[in-house]
Design a protein around this motif. Structure first.
Motif, PDB file in Angstrom:
ATOM      1  N   VAL A 189       0.712  -1.133  -0.014  1.00 17.91           N
ATOM      2  CA  VAL A 189      -0.107  -0.024   0.005  1.00 17.91           C
ATOM      3  C   VAL A 189       0.795   1.147  -0.078  1.00 17.91           C
ATOM      4  CG1 VAL A 189      -1.621   1.366   1.663  1.00 17.91           C
ATOM      5  CG2 VAL A 189      -2.022  -1.069   0.822  1.00 17.91           C
ATOM      6  N   ILE A 190       0.329   2.263  -0.909  1.00 17.51           N
ATOM      7  CA  ILE A 190       1.315   3.438  -0.994  1.00 17.51           C
ATOM      8  C   ILE A 190       0.368   4.624  -0.149  1.00 17.51           C
ATOM      9  CG2 ILE A 190       2.198   5.350  -2.412  1.00 17.51           C
ATOM     10  CD1 ILE A 190       2.304   2.906  -4.394  1.00 17.51           C
ATOM     11  N   PHE A 203     -14.293   1.833   4.361  1.00 15.89           N
ATOM     12  CA  PHE A 203     -15.323   1.557   3.020  1.00 15.89           C
ATOM     13  C   PHE A 203     -16.785   1.116   3.464  1.00 15.89           C
ATOM     14  CE2 PHE A 203     -10.852   0.262   2.171  1.00 15.89           C
ATOM     15  CZ  PHE A 203     -10.567   0.898   1.099  1.00 15.89           C
ATOM     16  N   ILE A 204     -17.526   1.752   2.703  1.00 12.89           N
ATOM     17  CA  ILE A 204     -18.896   1.272   3.184  1.00 12.89           C
ATOM     18  C   ILE A 204     -19.583   0.207   2.373  1.00 12.89           C
ATOM     19  CG2 ILE A 204     -21.263   2.459   3.628  1.00 12.89           C
ATOM     20  CD1 ILE A 204     -19.722   5.198   3.857  1.00 12.89           C
ATOM     21  N   ASN A 205     -19.976  -0.661   2.630  1.00  9.61           N
ATOM     22  CA  ASN A 205     -20.569  -1.803   2.109  1.00  9.61           C
ATOM     23  C   ASN A 205     -21.910  -1.704   1.513  1.00  9.61           C
ATOM     24  OD1 ASN A 205     -22.265  -2.710   4.314  1.00  9.61           O
ATOM     25  ND2 ASN A 205     -20.836  -4.210   5.121  1.00  9.61           N
ATOM     26  N   LYS A 206     -22.431  -2.433   0.966  1.00  2.00           N
ATOM     27  CA  LYS A 206     -23.991  -2.336   0.319  1.00  2.00           C
ATOM     28  C   LYS A 206     -25.052  -2.336   1.479  1.00  2.00           C
ATOM     29  CE  LYS A 206     -23.236  -4.683  -3.981  1.00  2.00           C
ATOM     30  NZ  LYS A 206     -23.537  -5.947  -4.760  1.00  2.00           N
ATOM     31  N   SER A 207     -24.616  -2.616   2.558  1.00  4.43           N
ATOM     32  CA  SER A 207     -25.588  -2.552   3.722  1.00  4.43           C
ATOM     33  C   SER A 207     -25.494  -1.272   4.666  1.00  4.43           C
ATOM     34  CB  SER A 207     -25.496  -3.863   4.759  1.00  4.43           C
ATOM     35  OG  SER A 207     -25.681  -5.083   4.048  1.00  4.43           O
ATOM     36  N   GLY A 208     -24.557  -0.452   4.027  1.00  2.00           N
ATOM     37  CA  GLY A 208     -24.402   0.947   4.825  1.00  2.00           C
ATOM     38  C   GLY A 208     -23.446   0.685   5.966  1.00  2.00           C
ATOM     39  N   ILE A 209     -22.788  -0.406   6.357  1.00  2.00           N
ATOM     40  CA  ILE A 209     -21.691  -0.682   7.331  1.00  2.00           C
ATOM     41  C   ILE A 209     -20.419  -0.254   6.871  1.00  2.00           C
ATOM     42  CG2 ILE A 209     -20.770  -2.312   8.838  1.00  2.00           C
ATOM     43  CD1 ILE A 209     -23.577  -3.923   8.434  1.00  2.00           C
ATOM     44  N   ILE A 210     -19.727   0.551   7.842  1.00  2.00           N
ATOM     45  CA  ILE A 210     -18.455   0.933   7.570  1.00  2.00           C
ATOM     46  C   ILE A 210     -17.572  -0.278   8.220  1.00  2.00           C
ATOM     47  CG2 ILE A 210     -16.483   2.538   8.298  1.00  2.00           C
ATOM     48  CD1 ILE A 210     -18.747   4.451   8.950  1.00  2.00           C
ATOM     49  N   GLU A 211     -16.517  -0.587   7.095  1.00  2.00           N
ATOM     50  CA  GLU A 211     -15.583  -1.585   7.331  1.00  2.00           C
ATOM     51  C   GLU A 211     -14.129  -0.840   7.059  1.00  2.00           C
ATOM     52  OE1 GLU A 211     -16.051  -5.230   5.166  1.00  2.00           O
ATOM     53  OE2 GLU A 211     -18.272  -5.231   5.050  1.00  2.00           O
ATOM     54  N   THR A 212     -13.370  -1.064   8.200  1.00  2.00           N
ATOM     55  CA  THR A 212     -12.225  -0.368   8.332  1.00  2.00           C
ATOM     56  C   THR A 212     -11.062  -1.448   8.510  1.00  2.00           C
ATOM     57  OG1 THR A 212     -13.156   1.484   9.799  1.00  2.00           O
ATOM     58  CG2 THR A 212     -10.899   1.032   9.767  1.00  2.00           C
ATOM     59  N   VAL A 213     -10.159  -0.970   7.431  1.00  2.00           N
ATOM     60  CA  VAL A 213      -8.955  -2.017   7.618  1.00  2.00           C
ATOM     61  C   VAL A 213      -7.512  -1.302   7.769  1.00  2.00           C
ATOM     62  CG1 VAL A 213      -8.690  -1.477   4.862  1.00  2.00           C
ATOM     63  CG2 VAL A 213      -7.656  -3.603   5.854  1.00  2.00           C
ATOM     64  N   LYS A 214      -6.762  -1.923   8.626  1.00  2.00           N
ATOM     65  CA  LYS A 214      -5.423  -1.335   9.081  1.00  2.00           C
ATOM     66  C   LYS A 214      -4.588  -1.942   7.922  1.00  2.00           C
ATOM     67  CE  LYS A 214      -2.309   0.587  11.767  1.00  2.00           C
ATOM     68  NZ  LYS A 214      -2.377   2.037  12.032  1.00  2.00           N
ATOM     69  N   THR A 215      -3.842  -0.713   7.144  1.00  2.00           N
ATOM     70  CA  THR A 215      -3.021  -1.194   5.944  1.00  2.00           C
ATOM     71  C   THR A 215      -1.425  -1.118   6.606  1.00  2.00           C
ATOM     72  OG1 THR A 215      -3.124   0.928   5.119  1.00  2.00           O
ATOM     73  CG2 THR A 215      -4.668  -0.174   4.540  1.00  2.00           C
ATOM     74  N   LYS A 216      -0.749  -1.592   5.774  1.00  2.00           N
ATOM     75  CA  LYS A 216       0.433  -1.654   6.255  1.00  2.00           C
ATOM     76  C   LYS A 216       1.563  -1.133   4.936  1.00  2.00           C
ATOM     77  CE  LYS A 216      -0.125  -6.081   8.751  1.00  2.00           C
ATOM     78  NZ  LYS A 216       0.152  -7.414   8.889  1.00  2.00           N
ATOM     79  N   PRO A 217       1.504   0.263   4.955  1.00  2.00           N
ATOM     80  CA  PRO A 217       2.164   0.907   3.874  1.00  2.00           C
ATOM     81  C   PRO A 217       3.742   0.566   3.630  1.00  2.00           C
ATOM     82  CG  PRO A 217       0.785   2.413   5.197  1.00  2.00           C
ATOM     83  CD  PRO A 217       1.155   1.047   6.098  1.00  2.00           C
ATOM     84  N   ARG A 218       4.040   0.399   2.328  1.00  2.00           N
ATOM     85  CA  ARG A 218       5.149   0.259   2.006  1.00  2.00           C
ATOM     86  C   ARG A 218       5.961   1.400   1.654  1.00  2.00           C
ATOM     87  NH1 ARG A 218       7.555  -2.668  -3.408  1.00  2.00           N
ATOM     88  NH2 ARG A 218       9.869  -2.791  -3.160  1.00  2.00           N
ATOM     89  N   LEU A 219       5.038   2.493   1.420  1.00  2.00           N
ATOM     90  CA  LEU A 219       5.499   3.907   1.121  1.00  2.00           C
ATOM     91  C   LEU A 219       4.868   4.940   2.011  1.00  2.00           C
ATOM     92  CD1 LEU A 219       7.524   6.009  -0.374  1.00  2.00           C
ATOM     93  CD2 LEU A 219       5.921   5.684  -2.183  1.00  2.00           C
ATOM     94  N   HIS A 220       5.171   5.923   2.414  1.00  2.00           N
ATOM     95  CA  HIS A 220       4.548   6.920   2.905  1.00  2.00           C
ATOM     96  C   HIS A 220       5.090   8.077   2.173  1.00  2.00           C
ATOM     97  CE1 HIS A 220       3.296   4.904   6.804  1.00  2.00           C
ATOM     98  NE2 HIS A 220       2.154   5.404   6.514  1.00  2.00           N
ATOM     99  N   ALA A 221       4.055   9.101   1.858  1.00  2.00           N
ATOM    100  CA  ALA A 221       4.500  10.508   1.047  1.00  2.00           C
ATOM    101  C   ALA A 221       3.586  11.358   1.300  1.00  2.00           C
ATOM    102  CB  ALA A 221       4.431   9.852  -0.554  1.00  2.00           C
ATOM    103  N   ASN A 222       3.931  12.500   1.321  1.00  2.00           N
ATOM    104  CA  ASN A 222       3.307  13.816   1.757  1.00  2.00           C
ATOM    105  C   ASN A 222       2.695  14.537   0.615  1.00  2.00           C
ATOM    106  OD1 ASN A 222       5.633  14.880   0.875  1.00  2.00           O
ATOM    107  ND2 ASN A 222       5.794  16.308   2.945  1.00  2.00           N
ATOM    108  N   SER A 223       2.976  13.721  -0.527  1.00  2.00           N
ATOM    109  CA  SER A 223       2.341  14.274  -2.006  1.00  2.00           C
ATOM    110  C   SER A 223       1.427  13.159  -2.646  1.00  2.00           C
ATOM    111  CB  SER A 223       3.528  14.711  -2.785  1.00  2.00           C
ATOM    112  OG  SER A 223       3.235  14.789  -4.116  1.00  2.00           O
ATOM    113  N   GLY A 224       0.416  13.757  -3.031  1.00  2.00           N
ATOM    114  CA  GLY A 224      -0.470  12.856  -3.673  1.00  2.00           C
ATOM    115  C   GLY A 224       0.163  12.593  -4.813  1.00  2.00           C
TER     116      GLY A 224
END
Length: 298
Positions: A189-190, A203-224
């Motif tokens: 993940v970047i 992310f919000i699924n079709k039932s309107g429930i918020i699903e949260t995932v903890k990512t493990k970034p390979r790269l962090h950047a302060n520029s989109g």
């Protein structure tokens, strides 16, 4: 020597970081700026600036005096704006902070039109993805992209943008296509450094429930732009605003993911301080920006 000119010279030196750039900003000579600041220090009987061949910095007394001078000069500018209100003609100087990519791609083409329409207004535009302090940093307005407006400032919503999850086709061929948000924990993940939820993506699924995932970034950047560039080089999955990805998605260089899920929608706001009455010059600028983005939406 005029006290106002001395203060104006001192503030210009601090704001621009050097006597040379201050002279350029005030359309005068370096010698004149140096003389005015020197006369100011002599009249006050204190040193305001530390001067070396490599660095220019304020003394403790200089920092205090700078704040007072800035307030006085800003007050004068507002007084001029209030007088211009009676004539219906905005005037004065505006300092604007905006995000880098959005500032270049969407705002930069507008400044010339605005200045042409209001010839008595001058502007300074500073591009940074850092959240500036409007009061401490002396900005009249900041354009910010966020979930919710800042609670201590006045905001006006100009537009909106949706976050898009995507990656390059080559990356997906090699690592597989995620089918559920939890799959992202096993992907490269970047991540954007200033993302408010850090490395937790929602992310919000079709039932309107918020699903949260903890990512493990390979790269962090302060520029989109840096995040997008890394994704185009097949280095991982990104979550970025749609205005930043439009061309790459249309070309197929990046492929949208988890399209059955809704992602975060962000507002694009003009943010300004509530501690003073809104000057005419700023009101015209905000109205100009709001009208432009309303036309794009419609």
């Amino acid at each position: 020597m005029d006290k106002f000119q001395e203060m104006q010279a001192f503030v210009a030196v601090v704001d621009n970081g050097s006597f040379v750039r201050a002279a350029q900003a005030l359309n005068t000579s370096k010698a004149a700026i140096s003389r005015q600041v020197g006369d100011l220090e002599q009249r006050l009987g204190i040193r305001l600036l530390h001067r070396t061949t490599r660095k220019l910095s304020m003394t403790d007394e200089g920092q205090l005096f700078y704040v007072r001078c800035s307030d006085l000069l800003h007050g004068l500018s507002e007084a001029e704006s209030e007088l211009s209100l009676r004539r219906g003609e905005p005037a004065g100087h505006l300092r604007i902070s905006a995000p880098v990519t959005f500032g270049i791609s969407h705002l930069a083409p507008l400044w010339g039109r605005f200045l042409q329409k209001y010839p008595k207004i001058s502007m300074e535009v500073s591009l940074s993805d850092r959240t500036v302090d409007l009061v401490e940093d002396g900005f009249d307005v900041a354009i910010r992209i966020s979930r919710t407006p800042h609670p201590t400032f006045i905001t006006r919503k100009l537009a909106k943008t949706t976050m898009v999850l995507c990656a390059s086709p080559a990356y997906l061929r090699q690592h597989g296509v995620p089918e559920h948000p939890n799959d992202l924990s096993n992907h490269s993940v970047i991540s954007y450094t200033y993302w408010s939820s850090k490395d937790e993506w929602e992310f919000i699924n079709k039932s309107g429930i918020i699903e949260t995932v903890k990512t493990k970034p390979r790269l962090h950047a302060n520029s989109g732009d840096t995040c997008v560039a890394a994704a185009l080089q097949d280095q991982g999955i990104i979550l970025q605003p749609d205005f930043l990805l439009k061309d790459e998605l249309q070309k197929g260089a990046l492929q949208p993911l988890l399209e059955d899920y809704q992602t975060v929608e962000l507002g694009i706001y003009a943010v300004y301080s509530s501690r003073r009455q809104l000057p005419l010059k700023l009101r015209y600028l905000i109205d100009f920006l709001a009208a432009h983005f309303a036309e794009k939406v419609n």
